[in-house]
Design a protein around this motif. Structure first.
Motif, short mmCIF file in Angstrom:
data_model
loop_
_atom_site.label_atom_id
_atom_site.label_comp_id
_atom_site.label_asym_id
_atom_site.label_seq_id
_atom_site.Cartn_x
_atom_site.Cartn_y
_atom_site.Cartn_z
N ALA A 188 -5.57 10.24 0.75
CA ALA A 188 -6.05 8.87 0.96
C ALA A 188 -4.87 7.92 0.85
CB ALA A 188 -7.12 8.53 -0.07
N VAL A 189 -4.45 7.37 1.97
CA VAL A 189 -3.27 6.49 2.02
C VAL A 189 -3.64 5.15 2.64
CG1 VAL A 189 -1.54 8.33 1.98
CG2 VAL A 189 -2.51 7.61 4.15
N ALA A 190 -4.68 4.52 2.12
CA ALA A 190 -5.15 3.24 2.66
C ALA A 190 -4.03 2.21 2.61
CB ALA A 190 -6.34 2.74 1.86
N GLY A 191 -3.87 1.49 3.71
CA GLY A 191 -2.87 0.43 3.78
C GLY A 191 -1.52 0.88 4.29
N PHE A 192 -1.31 2.18 4.47
CA PHE A 192 -0.03 2.69 4.97
C PHE A 192 -0.16 3.00 6.45
CE2 PHE A 192 0.36 3.49 0.48
CZ PHE A 192 1.70 3.30 0.21
N SER A 193 0.90 2.71 7.20
CA SER A 193 0.94 3.06 8.62
C SER A 193 1.84 4.28 8.80
CB SER A 193 1.46 1.88 9.44
OG SER A 193 2.82 1.65 9.13
N GLU A 194 1.92 4.78 10.03
CA GLU A 194 2.77 5.95 10.30
C GLU A 194 4.23 5.67 9.95
OE1 GLU A 194 0.73 4.61 12.62
OE2 GLU A 194 -0.67 6.18 13.22
N HIS A 242 -7.98 -10.75 -6.55
CA HIS A 242 -8.04 -9.37 -7.05
C HIS A 242 -7.31 -8.50 -6.03
CE1 HIS A 242 -9.42 -5.64 -8.81
NE2 HIS A 242 -9.80 -5.26 -7.61
N ARG A 243 -6.43 -7.65 -6.50
CA ARG A 243 -5.70 -6.75 -5.61
C ARG A 243 -5.98 -5.32 -6.06
NH1 ARG A 243 0.06 -7.92 -3.09
NH2 ARG A 243 -0.08 -6.35 -1.47
N GLY A 244 -6.96 -4.69 -5.40
CA GLY A 244 -7.38 -3.35 -5.78
C GLY A 244 -6.81 -2.25 -4.92
N ILE A 245 -6.29 -2.58 -3.74
CA ILE A 245 -5.67 -1.57 -2.88
C ILE A 245 -4.21 -1.46 -3.31
CG2 ILE A 245 -5.08 -0.94 -0.52
CD1 ILE A 245 -7.50 -2.59 0.38
N ALA A 246 -3.85 -0.31 -3.82
CA ALA A 246 -2.57 -0.15 -4.50
C ALA A 246 -1.36 -0.40 -3.59
CB ALA A 246 -2.48 1.24 -5.11
N GLU A 247 -1.26 0.29 -2.48
CA GLU A 247 -0.12 0.19 -1.58
C GLU A 247 1.22 0.34 -2.30
OE1 GLU A 247 -0.40 -3.43 0.67
OE2 GLU A 247 -2.04 -2.69 1.88
N ARG A 248 1.24 1.08 -3.39
CA ARG A 248 2.50 1.29 -4.09
C ARG A 248 3.19 2.54 -3.55
NH1 ARG A 248 -1.40 2.50 -8.35
NH2 ARG A 248 -1.40 4.74 -8.75
N ALA A 249 4.47 2.57 -3.72
CA ALA A 249 5.25 3.72 -3.24
C ALA A 249 4.82 4.97 -4.00
CB ALA A 249 6.73 3.46 -3.44
N PHE A 250 4.86 6.11 -3.30
CA PHE A 250 4.49 7.37 -3.93
C PHE A 250 5.31 8.50 -3.33
CE2 PHE A 250 1.76 7.17 -0.22
CZ PHE A 250 1.82 8.46 0.28
N GLN A 251 5.33 9.58 -4.07
CA GLN A 251 5.91 10.83 -3.59
C GLN A 251 5.06 11.96 -4.16
OE1 GLN A 251 10.03 11.53 -4.46
NE2 GLN A 251 9.96 13.62 -3.70
N ARG A 252 4.48 12.77 -3.29
CA ARG A 252 3.61 13.86 -3.70
C ARG A 252 4.17 15.14 -3.12
NH1 ARG A 252 -0.96 14.71 -6.98
NH2 ARG A 252 -1.88 12.78 -6.30
N SER A 253 4.38 16.15 -3.95
CA SER A 253 4.93 17.42 -3.50
C SER A 253 3.92 18.54 -3.70
CB SER A 253 6.21 17.76 -4.28
OG SER A 253 7.21 16.84 -3.97
#
Length: 155
Positions: free
Chosen positions: A53-59, A89-100
């Motif tokens: 789930a990557v809401a708010g991120f584009s390709e 209120h800002r509930g959509i995180a849109e923070r940077a992530f890295q998942r391996s």
């Protein structure tokens, strides 16, 4: 005695588990990130899909790399100060992530697709012909030319 919850390890492994490799580094137990949430699905005998789930991120904000049996998905959102606005209120995180994810031997990434805020990464297990089970014929000396066949089945 301390007990360990192995479920984070099992969720991050696709294909054949590499438990011994993961257990060699006990620090990984504390590194179970929870963002972004994801599912791992098995479609058929050798097909897998990871859905994140990557809401708010584009390709353009996402990158997927595979190196040394590790699949890494990164998301970095460039903040546009002109679009910041005054949020109550800002509930959509849109923070940077890295998942391996640790991939078993012979797991290949076949494609990725972003739709409706979900990133789908498709995987397939391609076992080389030399490692597949094969049928071996067994001949008995007293069977006068009759051949019995033993079949090996994959587990």
């Amino acid at each position: 005695m301390r007990t360990f919850d192995l479920s984070p390890l099992l969720r991050a492994t696709v294909g054949f588990e590499r438990m011994m490799d993961m257990l060699d580094n006990p620090a990984r137990f504390d590194e179970a990130p929870s963002y972004p949430p994801y599912n791992i699905e098995k479609h058929g005998e050798d097909d897998y899909r990871i859905t994140m789930a990557v809401a708010g991120f584009s390709e353009e904000d996402l990158s997927i790399t595979v190196q040394d049996n590790a699949l890494t998905v990164e998301g970095k959102k460039e903040r546009d100060q002109a679009k910041e606005g005054n949020y109550l209120h800002r509930g959509i995180a849109e923070r940077a992530f890295q998942r391996s994810f640790r991939l078993a031997d012979h797991i290949k990434v076949t494609g990725a697709k972003l739709e409706n805020g979900l990133l789908h990464v498709d995987l397939v297990r391609e076992v080389p012909e030399a490692m597949k089970p094969r049928t071996i014929s067994i001949e008995s000396a007293g069977s006068a030319g009759r051949t019995q066949v033993l079949e090996n089945k994959a587990a």
